[in-house]
Design a protein around this motif. Structure first.
Motif, PDB file in Angstrom:
ATOM      1  N   GLY A  92      50.012  41.442  42.334  1.00  0.00           N
ATOM      2  CA  GLY A  92      51.316  42.375  41.974  1.00  0.00           C
ATOM      3  C   GLY A  92      51.131  43.612  41.585  1.00  0.00           C
ATOM      4  O   GLY A  92      52.215  44.337  41.099  1.00  0.00           O
ATOM      5  N   SER A  93      49.823  44.207  41.620  1.00  0.00           N
ATOM      6  CA  SER A  93      49.573  45.542  40.966  1.00  0.00           C
ATOM      7  C   SER A  93      50.019  46.718  41.908  1.00  0.00           C
ATOM      8  O   SER A  93      50.345  47.786  41.594  1.00  0.00           O
ATOM      9  CB  SER A  93      48.251  45.601  40.558  1.00  0.00           C
ATOM     10  OG  SER A  93      47.195  45.476  41.632  1.00  0.00           O
ATOM     11  N   ALA A  94      49.913  46.199  43.099  1.00  0.00           N
ATOM     12  CA  ALA A  94      50.213  47.578  44.092  1.00  0.00           C
ATOM     13  C   ALA A  94      51.722  47.344  44.761  1.00  0.00           C
ATOM     14  O   ALA A  94      52.324  46.201  44.660  1.00  0.00           O
ATOM     15  CB  ALA A  94      49.517  47.255  45.346  1.00  0.00           C
ATOM     16  N   ARG A 116      46.502  49.664  44.617  1.00  0.00           N
ATOM     17  CA  ARG A 116      45.960  48.732  43.713  1.00  0.00           C
ATOM     18  C   ARG A 116      44.618  49.040  43.049  1.00  0.00           C
ATOM     19  O   ARG A 116      44.431  48.876  41.993  1.00  0.00           O
ATOM     20  CB  ARG A 116      46.021  47.340  44.435  1.00  0.00           C
ATOM     21  CG  ARG A 116      45.201  46.411  43.675  1.00  0.00           C
ATOM     22  CD  ARG A 116      44.885  44.939  44.552  1.00  0.00           C
ATOM     23  NE  ARG A 116      44.132  43.819  43.633  1.00  0.00           N
ATOM     24  CZ  ARG A 116      43.542  43.111  44.204  1.00  0.00           C
ATOM     25  NH1 ARG A 116      43.421  43.133  45.641  1.00  0.00           N
ATOM     26  NH2 ARG A 116      42.639  42.099  43.545  1.00  0.00           N
ATOM     27  N   SER A 117      43.761  49.768  44.122  1.00  0.00           N
ATOM     28  CA  SER A 117      42.363  49.934  43.416  1.00  0.00           C
ATOM     29  C   SER A 117      42.176  51.235  42.568  1.00  0.00           C
ATOM     30  O   SER A 117      41.294  51.229  41.746  1.00  0.00           O
ATOM     31  CB  SER A 117      41.228  50.245  44.608  1.00  0.00           C
ATOM     32  OG  SER A 117      42.068  51.315  45.532  1.00  0.00           O
ATOM     33  N   ASP A 118      43.177  52.206  42.769  1.00  0.00           N
ATOM     34  CA  ASP A 118      43.430  53.162  41.905  1.00  0.00           C
ATOM     35  C   ASP A 118      44.779  53.541  41.601  1.00  0.00           C
ATOM     36  O   ASP A 118      45.545  54.042  42.338  1.00  0.00           O
ATOM     37  CB  ASP A 118      42.880  54.427  42.560  1.00  0.00           C
ATOM     38  CG  ASP A 118      42.623  55.635  41.618  1.00  0.00           C
ATOM     39  OD1 ASP A 118      43.425  55.596  40.500  1.00  0.00           O
ATOM     40  OD2 ASP A 118      41.976  56.623  41.732  1.00  0.00           O
ATOM     41  N   ASN A 151      38.337  42.392  51.805  1.00  0.00           N
ATOM     42  CA  ASN A 151      37.325  42.270  50.575  1.00  0.00           C
ATOM     43  C   ASN A 151      37.446  43.321  49.695  1.00  0.00           C
ATOM     44  O   ASN A 151      36.641  44.239  49.597  1.00  0.00           O
ATOM     45  CB  ASN A 151      35.879  41.929  51.286  1.00  0.00           C
ATOM     46  CG  ASN A 151      35.664  40.990  52.230  1.00  0.00           C
ATOM     47  OD1 ASN A 151      35.850  40.030  51.885  1.00  0.00           O
ATOM     48  ND2 ASN A 151      35.494  41.518  53.556  1.00  0.00           N
ATOM     49  N   HIS A 152      38.670  43.334  48.873  1.00  0.00           N
ATOM     50  CA  HIS A 152      39.090  44.288  47.957  1.00  0.00           C
ATOM     51  C   HIS A 152      38.223  44.500  47.131  1.00  0.00           C
ATOM     52  O   HIS A 152      37.627  43.656  46.467  1.00  0.00           O
ATOM     53  CB  HIS A 152      40.340  44.076  47.627  1.00  0.00           C
ATOM     54  CG  HIS A 152      41.242  45.239  47.249  1.00  0.00           C
ATOM     55  ND1 HIS A 152      40.917  45.652  45.700  1.00  0.00           N
ATOM     56  CD2 HIS A 152      42.212  46.417  47.731  1.00  0.00           C
ATOM     57  CE1 HIS A 152      41.591  46.636  45.539  1.00  0.00           C
ATOM     58  NE2 HIS A 152      42.554  47.086  46.392  1.00  0.00           N
ATOM     59  N   THR A 174      35.923  41.970  44.550  1.00  0.00           N
ATOM     60  CA  THR A 174      34.376  41.582  44.546  1.00  0.00           C
ATOM     61  C   THR A 174      33.606  42.520  43.404  1.00  0.00           C
ATOM     62  O   THR A 174      32.426  41.893  43.660  1.00  0.00           O
ATOM     63  CB  THR A 174      34.125  42.274  45.960  1.00  0.00           C
ATOM     64  OG1 THR A 174      34.402  43.760  46.018  1.00  0.00           O
ATOM     65  CG2 THR A 174      34.874  41.749  47.297  1.00  0.00           C
ATOM     66  N   GLY A 175      34.317  43.461  43.021  1.00  0.00           N
ATOM     67  CA  GLY A 175      33.527  44.122  42.023  1.00  0.00           C
ATOM     68  C   GLY A 175      32.473  45.096  42.721  1.00  0.00           C
ATOM     69  O   GLY A 175      31.707  45.878  42.109  1.00  0.00           O
ATOM     70  N   GLN A 176      32.392  45.251  44.182  1.00  0.00           N
ATOM     71  CA  GLN A 176      31.778  46.065  44.894  1.00  0.00           C
ATOM     72  C   GLN A 176      32.490  47.416  45.346  1.00  0.00           C
ATOM     73  O   GLN A 176      33.935  47.326  45.332  1.00  0.00           O
ATOM     74  CB  GLN A 176      31.073  45.484  46.236  1.00  0.00           C
ATOM     75  CG  GLN A 176      30.401  43.957  45.903  1.00  0.00           C
ATOM     76  CD  GLN A 176      29.206  44.619  45.194  1.00  0.00           C
ATOM     77  OE1 GLN A 176      28.459  45.146  45.570  1.00  0.00           O
ATOM     78  NE2 GLN A 176      28.775  43.481  44.228  1.00  0.00           N
TER      79      GLN A 176
END
Length: 142
Positions: A70-72, A89-91, A120-121, A125-127
Motif C-alpha cells: 500500500g505504499s505506492a 514504493r522504493s523511493d 524481487n523488489h 529483498t533488502g538487496q
C-alpha cells in the motif's frame, strides 16, 4: 516551459486530467518494471521529484490504486482509465510519470528501455534494485 527542457506538460487520454511534470534527470531515468501491476499496465516511466507533478486540471477525475504494501500510490483518470503517474514504493520522494501521457512523447521514441526487477523488489529483498533486462523497439523498415 520553453526554457526548461525537464518541465513537460501532459494529460490523460480524454484530457480531463492535465498536469506538468518536472523530470528529475530528463529522460535518463526511463524504465519499465516487472512487478505484477506494472507488467499488466505496460507503461514506460520517467522520474520526477516529490512536488514535481503539478495538476493543472482534473484533480476530481484523478483516482488512485494501492496494492501489496500500500505504499505506492498509482494515479489514473477515472473517466478514460489512463495511468498518469505514481508515487514510488522504493523511493517515496519520487514519482514515476507515464511517458505516453507527456505531450509530444511516445514510449516508441526510445530504442531501448531498461526493465527493472520489480518481482524481487528491493524493499522485500533488502538487496539493491536489479536490472531484469532491456525492452527494445525496432521500427519496421519501410
Amino acid at each position: 516551459m520553453a526554457g526548461n527542457t525537464n518541465l513537460r506538460a501532459g494529460q490523460c487520454h480524454c484530457g480531463a486530467v492535465r498536469f506538468e511534470a518536472t523530470l528529475s534527470d530528463g529522460f535518463h531515468s526511463i524504465r519499465r518494471c516487472t512487478c505484477s501491476y506494472c507488467r499488466m499496465r505496460g507503461a514506460v516511466v520517467v522520474m520526477a521529484e516529490m512536488g514535481g507533478v503539478r495538476l493543472l486540471r482534473g484533480e476530481e477525475a484523478l483516482t488512485s490504486y494501492r496494492f501489496h504494501t500500500g505504499s505506492a500510490q498509482h494515479f489514473f483518470c477515472s473517466r478514460c482509465g489512463i495511468y498518469t503517474h505514481h508515487q514510488r514504493r522504493s523511493d517515496q520522494s519520487l514519482y514515476a510519470v507515464n511517458v505516453a501521457c507527456l505531450d509530444g512523447v511516445s514510449p516508441f521514441d526510445f530504442a531501448e528501455v531498461p526493465v527493472m526487477d520489480g518481482i524481487n523488489h528491493t524493499n522485500d529483498t533488502g538487496q539493491p534494485t536489479r536490472r531484469a533486462g532491456t525492452l527494445r523497439f525496432i521500427p519496421a523498415e519501410e
